[in-house]
Design an enzyme around this catalytic site. Structure first.
Site, PDB file in Angstrom:
ATOM      1  N   GLN A 183       0.563  -0.750  -0.124  1.00  0.00           N
ATOM      2  CA  GLN A 183       0.028  -0.439   0.217  1.00  0.00           C
ATOM      3  C   GLN A 183       1.272   1.264   0.287  1.00  0.00           C
ATOM      4  O   GLN A 183       0.319   2.263   0.059  1.00  0.00           O
ATOM      5  CB  GLN A 183      -0.768   0.055   0.510  1.00  0.00           C
ATOM      6  CG  GLN A 183      -2.377  -1.249   1.255  1.00  0.00           C
ATOM      7  CD  GLN A 183      -2.606  -1.263   2.668  1.00  0.00           C
ATOM      8  OE1 GLN A 183      -2.488  -0.602   3.656  1.00  0.00           O
ATOM      9  NE2 GLN A 183      -3.588  -2.109   2.787  1.00  0.00           N
ATOM     10  N   HIS A 246      -1.292   0.237   5.614  1.00  0.00           N
ATOM     11  CA  HIS A 246      -2.044   0.774   6.687  1.00  0.00           C
ATOM     12  C   HIS A 246      -0.672   1.753   7.394  1.00  0.00           C
ATOM     13  O   HIS A 246      -0.216   2.396   7.929  1.00  0.00           O
ATOM     14  CB  HIS A 246      -1.715   0.203   8.375  1.00  0.00           C
ATOM     15  CG  HIS A 246      -3.037  -0.880   8.016  1.00  0.00           C
ATOM     16  ND1 HIS A 246      -2.917  -1.740   9.189  1.00  0.00           N
ATOM     17  CD2 HIS A 246      -3.159  -1.332   6.743  1.00  0.00           C
ATOM     18  CE1 HIS A 246      -4.066  -2.719   8.122  1.00  0.00           C
ATOM     19  NE2 HIS A 246      -4.475  -2.333   6.997  1.00  0.00           N
ATOM     20  N   TYR A 348     -10.165   6.327  20.237  1.00  0.00           N
ATOM     21  CA  TYR A 348     -10.459   5.753  18.931  1.00  0.00           C
ATOM     22  C   TYR A 348     -11.252   4.038  19.017  1.00  0.00           C
ATOM     23  O   TYR A 348     -11.551   3.622  17.947  1.00  0.00           O
ATOM     24  CB  TYR A 348     -10.504   6.270  17.600  1.00  0.00           C
ATOM     25  CG  TYR A 348     -11.622   7.227  17.722  1.00  0.00           C
ATOM     26  CD1 TYR A 348     -12.493   7.901  17.778  1.00  0.00           C
ATOM     27  CD2 TYR A 348     -10.542   8.228  17.636  1.00  0.00           C
ATOM     28  CE1 TYR A 348     -12.907   9.136  17.951  1.00  0.00           C
ATOM     29  CE2 TYR A 348     -10.960  10.060  17.765  1.00  0.00           C
ATOM     30  CZ  TYR A 348     -12.503  10.155  18.160  1.00  0.00           C
ATOM     31  OH  TYR A 348     -12.730  11.772  18.063  1.00  0.00           O
ATOM     32  N   TYR A 359      -9.612 -10.876   8.521  1.00  0.00           N
ATOM     33  CA  TYR A 359      -9.758 -10.650   7.308  1.00  0.00           C
ATOM     34  C   TYR A 359     -10.228 -12.795   6.801  1.00  0.00           C
ATOM     35  O   TYR A 359     -10.619 -12.777   6.123  1.00  0.00           O
ATOM     36  CB  TYR A 359      -8.488 -10.558   5.429  1.00  0.00           C
ATOM     37  CG  TYR A 359      -8.720  -9.029   6.153  1.00  0.00           C
ATOM     38  CD1 TYR A 359      -9.405  -8.492   5.498  1.00  0.00           C
ATOM     39  CD2 TYR A 359      -7.844  -8.433   6.066  1.00  0.00           C
ATOM     40  CE1 TYR A 359      -9.790  -7.273   5.322  1.00  0.00           C
ATOM     41  CE2 TYR A 359      -7.374  -7.496   6.415  1.00  0.00           C
ATOM     42  CZ  TYR A 359      -8.525  -6.264   6.114  1.00  0.00           C
ATOM     43  OH  TYR A 359      -8.387  -4.593   5.800  1.00  0.00           O
TER      44      TYR A 359
END
Ligand code: HEC
Length: 463
Positions: A183, A246, A348, A359
């Site tokens: 990513q 990420h 959070y 996953y």
């Protein structure tokens, strides 16, 4: 469903047998599909469309359809109706994973019945279509507008492009080297709101040692060259890792402040660790200085740049018009994509609480809420793979103004969340099946712009 006594006994025996022979090996892995196939499919059908027991994928629930209702029925069963109780054999985490699996199958069934729109689409009060504005040689990650109205965009593999009015790309040379793996790559581009300053900000996965970490720089464009680069944020080299996931990397300006996100880099527990940059939204002055009123600025054990924590991979950041509040979109695991209002110093919850599972279908936790941890304003189970968000501020779709446009990767969706203050009132699908939506931006011409794969589009209403 009334069953005679004989049947009830046979079913009880069947359930006990099934459990005794399979429980050990299946629970050891705890994968939701395997659990479903071993314990539930014999009665509810291999695809959840029903058998002796009712369908679990059509959103019709006799005993209530909230997560709590489903957990209760699975735990306690409906002994008179032939549904065994599972609380002694399945853990809370296992049951949570089964609920997520039921949500996924329900979604897949509903989507199979929805045709993919190809041309003009009617949704949320308008008929509209996608108009191609520019195209790059390879996958783009983000875009913005230069002061003169031209589109500037990052190509994930490391190139920065400026498109002329005809959509022809020109490469800007001299941009930083990036770690283009997984990513990682050249990620966001954002022009400083004070156009006269000429500053353009970039985020990217910065290579060092054996790995990479999210870095923020700014520079100016002269001709087709990137010049005068300054580092705004970089992490301690010991926090660089060769994990390819990420990086977070969205940025947003609020007056003289710059907010930007870093994902957990695949090390989920670090999102709760205030001494690490992972899984955080950070706040700096636009020139890179640390604001004195940052929530952990005076905490010796915390990084002073942290604004909020407990995030998984925030790839969307936006300021709400009117309130000036920061919102984020967080790419969840399997299930549990979130929209949050981001408050100073708040936690959070990732990975202590989440609406998702791993996953591979194994559970993460059964907890979706805990004291001291924020709840999302909105979430998706199953995940849409939420990416960029932006409050629409243009005048081409007047009834969408000040509401939130949301892009998605895997599900290839554009959604509209109507928002009043801090409440999400509705969530409407606008577009689907045109490709992975990586960025959503307000155009100076009042149109919403989208980055889909290597193409920049704008959304144009039919008059
Ligand atoms: C022995 C057969 C059998 C097995 C095994 C079984 N169920 Fe059921 N299940 C039923 C029946 C029959 C009902 C309907 C009960 C009723 O209507 O009173 C039911 C109802 C349900 C309901 C409630 C549906 C509604 O409309 O509210 C859920 C949820 C459910 N089952 C989930 C599961 C899950 C998850 C598993 C596996 C862990 C499982 N079931 C295993 C027979 C079974």
């Amino acid at each position: 469903m009334a069953l005679n006594f004989q049947w009830q006994k046979r079913l009880a025996r069947l359930a006990a047998l099934t459990f005794a022979s399979l429980a050990g090996q299946v629970l050891a892995s705890g994968n939701a599909e395997q659990m479903y196939n071993s314990f539930c499919a014999s009665c509810h059908g291999p695809d959840m469309s029903g058998g002796l027991g009712p369908a679990l994928n059509n959103n019709k629930w006799k005993y209530g359809g909230t997560d709590e209702d489903l957990v209760r029925v699975i735990k306690k069963g409906v002994p008179k109706g032939g549904m065994p109780a599972w609380e002694k054999s399945l853990s809370d985490e296992n049951i949570r994973a089964l609920v997520i699996l039921m949500r996924e199958r329900t979604y897949q069934k509903s989507i199979a019945a929805t045709p993919t729109p190809k041309d003009a689409v009617t949704a949320a009060g308008y008929t509209f279509s996608l108009e191609k504005v520019a195209e790059a040689p390879d996958e783009l990650w983000a875009m913005d507008f230069l002061a003169d109205g031209r589109v500037i965009a990052t190509q994930k593999s490391g190139q920065l492009w400026v498109f002329d009015k005809d959509g022809k790309p020109q490469q800007i040379t001299g941009t930083p080297a990036v770690w283009s793996k997984g990513q990682g790559g050249l990620l966001q581009v954002q022009r400083h709101p004070d156009a006269a300053s000429g500053w353009i900000y970039l985020t990217f996965s910065d290579p060092a040692g054996k790995g990479a970490m999210t870095k923020v720089v700014r520079g100016r464009i002269e001709g087709n060259r990137w010049v005068g680069e300054q580092t705004i944020y970089s992490s301690d080299p010991k926090f660089y890792t060769d994990g390819g996931v990420h990086f977070g990397s969205r940025m947003v300006f609020q007056d003289d402040y710059l907010f930007f996100s870093i994902g957990d880099r695949g090390q989920q527990d670090l999102a709760q660790d205030l001494s690490r940059p992972n899984g955080k939204i950070h706040r700096l002055h636009a020139d890179g200085r640390v604001p004195e009123d940052n929530p952990f600025a005076k905490d010796k054990n915390a990084l002073p740049t942290i604004w909020s924590y407990g995030h998984r991979n925030p790839q969307g950041l936006a300021l709400q018009p009117g309130t000036g509040t920061l919102w984020d979109a967080e790419h969840g695991p399997r299930g549990g994509d979130e929209i949050n209002r981001v408050n100073k110093g708040a936690n959070y919850g990732w990975p202590v609480i989440t609406y998702g599972m791993n996953y591979n279908g194994t559970p993460i936790t059964s907890h979706t809420a805990k004291p001291g941890m924020e709840q999302p304003q909105h979430y998706w189970v199953p995940s849409i793979a939420v990416s960029a968000i932006n409050f629409y501020t243009g005048d081409r779709f007047p009834s969408w103004r000040n509401h939130l446009l949301v892009g998605s990767l895997a599900k290839e969706q554009l959604r509209l969340l109507r928002i009043d203050g801090d409440k999400v009132l509705s969530d409407t699908l606008l577009l689907q099946g045109h490709g992975r939506i990586r960025d959503v931006v307000n155009g100076p011409d009042g149109y919403p712009y989208l980055v889909i794969a290597g193409v920049v589009y704008r959304l144009v209403p039919k008059s």
